[in-house]
Design an enzyme around this catalytic site. Structure first.
Site, PDB file in Angstrom:
ATOM      1  N   HIS A 171       0.819  -1.205   0.000  1.00 14.72           N
ATOM      2  CA  HIS A 171       0.000   0.000   0.000  1.00 14.72           C
ATOM      3  C   HIS A 171       0.866   1.274   0.000  1.00 14.72           C
ATOM      4  CE1 HIS A 171      -4.118  -1.601   0.790  1.00 14.72           C
ATOM      5  NE2 HIS A 171      -4.449  -0.403   0.363  1.00 14.72           N
ATOM      6  N   SER A 264       0.401  -4.017   3.983  1.00 16.43           N
ATOM      7  CA  SER A 264       0.800  -2.738   4.568  1.00 16.43           C
ATOM      8  C   SER A 264       2.306  -2.536   4.442  1.00 16.43           C
ATOM      9  CB  SER A 264       0.407  -2.695   6.050  1.00 16.43           C
ATOM     10  OG  SER A 264       0.995  -1.577   6.695  1.00 16.43           O
ATOM     11  N   GLU A 449      -8.959  -3.301  -5.203  1.00 16.59           N
ATOM     12  CA  GLU A 449      -7.828  -3.773  -4.421  1.00 16.59           C
ATOM     13  C   GLU A 449      -8.102  -5.199  -3.943  1.00 16.59           C
ATOM     14  OE1 GLU A 449      -6.036  -0.704  -1.827  1.00 16.59           O
ATOM     15  OE2 GLU A 449      -7.793   0.508  -2.308  1.00 16.59           O
ATOM     16  N   TYR A 492     -12.574  -2.814  -2.454  1.00 18.16           N
ATOM     17  CA  TYR A 492     -11.785  -4.018  -2.188  1.00 18.16           C
ATOM     18  C   TYR A 492     -12.461  -5.294  -2.685  1.00 18.16           C
ATOM     19  CZ  TYR A 492      -8.551  -1.339   0.687  1.00 18.16           C
ATOM     20  OH  TYR A 492      -7.596  -0.456   1.107  1.00 18.16           O
TER      21      TYR A 492
END
Length: 687
Positions: A171, A264, A449, A492
């Site tokens: 991300h 992340s 995503e 998402y």
């Protein structure tokens, strides 16, 4: 072409023997692409070239917004009012398309498919990942994809490198929601590092030579050069100070997204800000409070350092792949594209069971946010109930239908965006899906995503379909890459198993629990069509909402400098260090009287410049594309005046010499045209 966070233009070749309607259907991917196509035809008088476009974004949280057409797509509107810094990505789509068009020429892509990027991403929803079948998880060494896939582009005539595209999942959230500076985040940093490396390799950014430099003479000369004061200039003046455009550096490094949904860049993990202990594993909260659970990047607590570190890790892998890419990519160039209404797809599962997707909706876990950016107090990831207060607020906006609540289970519907149409649709219904083929490389353009496992399932399904239907044309070493957040945005896509836990990614899987199955079904149709050489139906056209957009951000008011002051005048000049000269790592600062930057974003230009004295000429060496240069604007005296501060962190490669800081800006009096100004600080030395 352009650089990073906004749009990547990927050329493909049209298929022989296909009619114009099929060509338009296959690559006219969104209203934005349609407008680009229209612009291209008008501007250059050339045929429709939209079939050469694929638009990507990287999911950065710290860039100007304004291109999302649906209110529920989680975007801001234009630049923030208070504090702004400009690093990368302030280029117009029109300018990008124009530059791409002007550079179109024959070439080929050398290849080096994959290499691992270490420690640049971790799972931010590991508890949801564990819900996927154990035998499926056993096929993969980690709960995130570490592979980077890179394509190296080489000019067909000169055989010189002209760019490199890569796909890697992490991300763009190294910069937190507290950051007020515009940035390309870690993907933008990686692109800048790569492009600057290439400039250096060509001799346009050589290392500093500090021998035979008389520091005392430089200091004496610098002391005689004062600030210029504010001066009028033209709208395009700042473009002459863009370093890379003016030195002919047109190499493009594109760091694209992949199946990034649950990945992340804050690789140290998530911790409670009150206790310093790790957050709750299942809920990512601290004693029930989601706002206290925050991820830490490798440079913690310095998020700018974290951005650079994660960017550098991607850059180094990309550079290694780039240097070793020798084999020319050969084989067919092909594509398939279709529009699909994702709100009502019938999906056939194993056992001939038929299920359907739903109108778009987000759940309570959506409001909880993630460890990369916590949401609202009163929500937690994994919530399957909504408290009475928030349910009342929801119903005031739109009470979800009984059908919607049943269809979305176990998601508790917080906002039924697919049933909200005032003042216009809150969420997209018709989405573009696209497949591009470059020999034995397949690129899947997905408008959302995908989580790690969701992306793996889609890749495997497409690969199996191509091989089984291709009559030997597709080999076992076929590579399938997911290009995430492409052509439009629909939030998402989690797996069915992950959906049951309703963490953020599942709560943001807007078309219900069978969203991934629908994507797999529709992409398998494209794959089979590509493998067998048949056309695909165009599908329903996506509406263009650009003419009905509403902005809640007021335009900037008129500006006036203090009495006796001009815009561009120095408010606080550079403070000389005790040694009388700046060293590597020092910061030089100057503050100028300035107007609201929103009058003109200086597209293709710059707000801030570092200039070096060469003979009798001042040469720009850094602009606001650089991570060493910061531009911060703020209002003063309760909004009556404004000032802009330029900060330069002197890089290691800086050559000794005389430097100064320059500011460009624009102002506008009420009911008057926009005026442009510039000004520079006094000179100082670097040794």
């Amino acid at each position: 072409m352009f650089k990073h966070v906004s749009t990547n233009v990927n050329p493909t070749r049209e298929q022989d023997g296909e009619d114009d309607e099929q060509q338009r259907a296959q690559v006219s991917t969104s209203p934005l692409v349609a407008r680009a196509r229209s612009f291209g035809s008008r501007e250059w008088g050339v045929p429709d070239r939209s079939r050469e476009l694929r638009l990507d974004r990287t999911g950065c949280r710290c860039e100007p917004d304004g291109l999302r057409e649906h209110p529920a797509e989680c975007g801001g509107d234009s630049l923030p009012v208070e504090s702004q810094g400009v690093c990368r990505g302030r280029k117009s789509k029109r300018g990008e398309v124009r530059l791409c068009q002007s550079r179109c020429r024959d070439g080929f892509a050398a290849r080096h498919y994959q290499g691992d990027v270490d420690n640049a991403g971790i799972s931010r929803s590991p508890s949801a990942y564990l819900l996927n079948p154990a035998e499926e998880r056993a096929q993969y060494p980690t709960n995130v994809d570490k592979q980077m896939t890179l394509l190296k582009f080489v000019d067909g005539e000169s055989r010189e490198s002209i760019g490199a595209f890569n796909w890697f999942a992490t991300h763009g959230t190294s910069m937190s929601r507290d950051n007020r500076l515009i940035s390309g985040d870690n993907k933008g940093a990686a692109a800048r590092f790569f492009e600057d490396w290439y400039r250096s390799a060509l001799g346009k950014g050589k290392s500093a030579n500090r021998s035979n430099v008389d520091g005392l003479l430089l200091i004496e000369k610098a002391q005689t050069i004062g600030a210029t004061g504010g001066q009028p200039c033209s709208k395009t003046s700042s473009r002459s100070s863009k370093v890379r455009i003016n030195d002919g550096s047109l190499f493009v490094a594109a760091f694209c997204q992949s199946n990034v949904g649950d990945v992340s860049p804050n690789v140290l993990g998530a911790f409670c800000t009150d206790t310093g202990k790790p957050c709750d594993f299942n809920r990512s909260s601290c004693n029930g409070d989601d706002t206290l659970c925050v991820g830490r990047g490798p440079g913690y607590p310095d998020e700018i350092l974290s951005t650079k570190i994660i960017g550098d890790r991607q850059f180094k892998t990309a550079l290694e792949l780039f240097k070793s890419a020798k084999e020319e990519l050969t084989g067919k160039i092909d594509y398939r594209h279709a529009y699909v209404n994702f709100t009502d797809i019938e999906v056939e599962l194993e056992g001939n069971r038929v299920v359907k997707t739903c109108p778009a909706a987000v759940g309570a876990g959506f409001a909880a946010g993630t460890t990369d950016g916590p949401g609202q107090f009163g929500f937690q990831q994994g919530d399957t109930e909504i408290n009475p207060f928030w349910k009342l607020v929801r119903n005031l906006l739109k009470k979800p239908s009984a059908y919607q609540e049943k269809c979305q289970k176990p998601k508790p519907v917080l906002l039924s965006t697919g049933e909200m149409f005032h003042p216009y649709a809150w969420a997209p219904a018709i989405l573009p899906i696209q497949m591009l083929r470059l020999g034995q490389l397949i690129i899947l353009s997905v408008p959302g995503e995908f989580t790690t496992m969701a992306g793996r399932r889609l890749r495997e399904a497409v690969k199996e379909t191509l091989i089984s239907n291709g009559n030997g044309e597709f080999r076992e070493d076929l590579q399938v890459v997911i290009a995430g957040l492409t052509n439009t945005y629909s939030q998402y896509v989690a797996t069915f198993e992950e959906y049951t836990q309703q963490r953020y990614e599942a709560a943001s899987t807007v078309y219900g629990p069978h969203t991934l199955s629908a994507y797999i079904q529709e992409f398998k149709k494209l794959a089979k069509a590509m493998a067998t050489g048949v056309k695909v139906p165009r599908g329903p056209s996506a509406p263009d909402l650009s003419s009905v957009q509403i902005s809640l951000l007021l335009p900037p008011p008129g500006d006036l400098p203090p009495p006796g002051i001009n815009f561009g005048d120095i408010k606080e000049d550079v403070t000389q260090p005790e040694s009388k000269t700046f060293k590597m790592g020092d910061r030089a600062n100057a503050t100028f009287w300035s107007a609201d930057p929103r009058h003109d974003l200086l597209t293709e230009g710059t707000f801030a410049v570092v200039e070096k004295l060469e003979g009798e000429r001042w040469i720009p060496v850094h602009d606001d594309d650089d991570y060493c240069l910061f531009f911060k604007w703020k209002s003063e005296n309760y909004g009556l005046y404004g000032s802009a501060t330029i900060e330069w962190e002197v890089p290691e490669e800086t050559k000794p010499g005389i430097y100064r800081l320059r500011h460009y800006g624009s102002s506008q009096k009420i009911f008057s045209p926009t005026e442009y100004f510039t000004g520079s600080s006094s000179a100082f030395t670097v040794s």
